[in-house]
Design an enzyme around this catalytic site. Structure first.
Site, PDB file in Angstrom:
ATOM      1  CD  GLU A  22      -0.496   1.199   3.664  1.00 15.85           C
ATOM      2  OE1 GLU A  22      -0.686   2.278   2.978  1.00 15.85           O
ATOM      3  OE2 GLU A  22      -0.954   0.585   4.236  1.00 15.85           O
ATOM      4  CE  LYS A 154      -4.011   2.865  10.947  1.00 15.70           C
ATOM      5  NZ  LYS A 154      -3.324   1.727  10.080  1.00 15.70           N
TER       6      LYS A 154
HETATM    7  N1  PSU Z   1      -0.186   1.206   8.587  1.00 16.55           N
HETATM    8  C1  PSU Z   1       0.682   1.923   8.771  1.00 16.55           C
HETATM    9  N2  PSU Z   1       0.105   2.819   8.448  1.00 16.55           N
HETATM   10  C2  PSU Z   1      -0.350   3.881   7.899  1.00 16.55           C
HETATM   11  C3  PSU Z   1      -1.350   2.868   7.655  1.00 16.55           C
HETATM   12  C4  PSU Z   1      -1.295   1.140   7.624  1.00 16.55           C
HETATM   13  O1  PSU Z   1       1.521   1.354   9.832  1.00 16.55           O
HETATM   14  O2  PSU Z   1      -0.129   4.696   7.634  1.00 16.55           O
HETATM   15  C5  PSU Z   1      -2.756   3.096   7.227  1.00 16.55           C
HETATM   16  C6  PSU Z   1      -3.196   2.621   5.442  1.00 16.55           C
HETATM   17  O3  PSU Z   1      -3.425   2.956   4.345  1.00 16.55           O
HETATM   18  C7  PSU Z   1      -4.506   1.996   6.489  1.00 16.55           C
HETATM   19  C8  PSU Z   1      -4.936   3.468   6.980  1.00 16.55           C
HETATM   20  O4  PSU Z   1      -5.818   1.547   5.589  1.00 16.55           O
HETATM   21  O5  PSU Z   1      -3.801   4.213   7.408  1.00 16.55           O
HETATM   22  C9  PSU Z   1      -6.506   3.622   8.009  1.00 16.55           C
HETATM   23  O6  PSU Z   1      -6.538   4.641   8.087  1.00 16.55           O
HETATM   24  P1  PSU Z   1      -8.283   4.777   8.396  1.00 16.55           P
HETATM   25  O7  PSU Z   1      -8.247   5.203   9.513  1.00 16.55           O
HETATM   26  O8  PSU Z   1      -9.217   6.488   7.993  1.00 16.55           O
HETATM   27  O9  PSU Z   1      -9.507   4.110   7.980  1.00 16.55           O
END
Ligand code: PSU
Ligand code: MN
Length: 296
Positions: A22, A154
């Site tokens: 990604e 996360k």
């Molecule tokens: N994992 C990481 N850093 C990130 C992400 C994942 O270590 O920045 C990103 C991914 O692209 C994931 C996004 O889909 O954060 C999630 O964002 P949200 O909570 O707005 O869906």
């Protein structure tokens, strides 16, 4: 509709294992200039493990699977690059913007390109104290047949809530050499996982069994705990100050996750950054090994 890099195009023709990567982690997850360095290193790790890296992003409205060097630099350094989830893709094609893709959007494009394995840092999920703020990563995983390698969800999220949603969506969660659900920056989130696997071959066997059973209309989440975690007390302190700062600054929608990650990287003076980089490297390595095992 999709443009392939020369390397990915050759891998597709030759039937070589490919790993999707990604790009939101590059544009919005890691600070500059480390982000570009890590993006390159991660691709190299995938190659060394015998697979071909396919970093996914949109450049001037065109979906790219596999980025050439100048395109990777663009995603890592251009301020106009937006964060795109699945719902944004058709709009960004129309407006001809450049965008980094989230887990949800990357997984969607990976499937369009026939790529079965995907590495990220930590999954999105249910946000703390906001049960209606739930990452589109979760719904994407409920709809796409793909293996995603991550260090759990996360730790800025409601881990218990996210695990319950994954159960509702019938998305299997596997612990790689562990029965403890990883906590992203932390090796153990405090939650147990029922199913442990010890090799890429076991994951490949589960992938094949699901196809036979027709339970393969959704993702498999492979969780890979970080070896050298952040100091847990420091982690909890920074998390609390980050959540308070996000609320005080009225941060909403897709800005929440980048805001909290940035807060961590600044407040921990690089400690969370070190862990985040370890995570993405180790997950990419494992994803490549799984992609190789699927071809056997
Ligand atoms: N994992 C990481 N850093 C990130 C992400 C994942 O270590 O920045 C990103 C991914 O692209 C994931 C996004 O889909 O954060 C999630 O964002 P949200 O909570 O707005 O869906
Ligand atoms: Mn959200």
């Amino acid at each position: 509709m999709i443009k392939y890099s020369a390397e990915v195009s050759a891998a597709r023709s030759a039937g070589k294992p490919i790993v999707a990567l990604e790009s939101t982690i590059i544009s919005h997850g890691l600070p500059r200039p480390k982000n570009l360095e890590v993006a390159r290193e991660v691709e190299e790790i995938v190659r060394s493990a015998g697979a071909v890296p396919a970093t996914i992003a949109l450049i001037d409205g065109v979906i790219h699977v596999g980025l050439e060097e100048d395109q990777l630099i663009r995603i890592a350094t251009d301020d106009s690059v937006v964060k795109a989830s699945t719902r944004d893709l058709a709009i960004i094609e129309m407006t001809k913007q450049s965008a980094a893709t989230t887990v949800a959007a990357t997984a969607h494009i990976a499937k369009l390109a026939g790529v079965d394995v995907f590495a990220t840092g930590g999954l999105g999920g249910v946000h703390r104290g906001h049960s209606y703020d739930e990452s589109a990563d979760l719904t994407a995983l409920s709809q796409l047949e793909i293996i995603i390698v991550c260090a759990g969800v996360k730790s800025i999220l409601d881990v218990a809530g996210t695990l319950e949603r994954l159960e509702t969506y019938s998305v299997p969660v596997l612990g790689y050499k562990t029965n403890k659900f990883p906590g992203f920056y932390l090796t153990d989130s405090g939650f147990e996982i029922e199913h442990r696997v010890d090799s890429p071959a076991e994951i490949a066997a589960i992938w094949k069994n699901r196809a036979d059973l027709k339970t393969n209309d959704r993702a498999i989440v492979v969780t890979n705990p970080v070896a050298n975690q952040m100091n847990p007390a420091l982690h909890d302190e920074i998390l609390n100050s980050g959540l308070a700062a996000a609320a005080a600054n009225h941060i909403v929608g897709k800005a929440v996750t980048p805001f909290l990650l940035e807060h961590f990287h600044t407040a921990s003076k690089g400690e969370s950054l070190r862990v985040n980089i370890d995570i993405i490297k180790s997950n990419s390595q494992l994803a490549a090994e799984i992609a190789v095992a699927l071809k056997k």
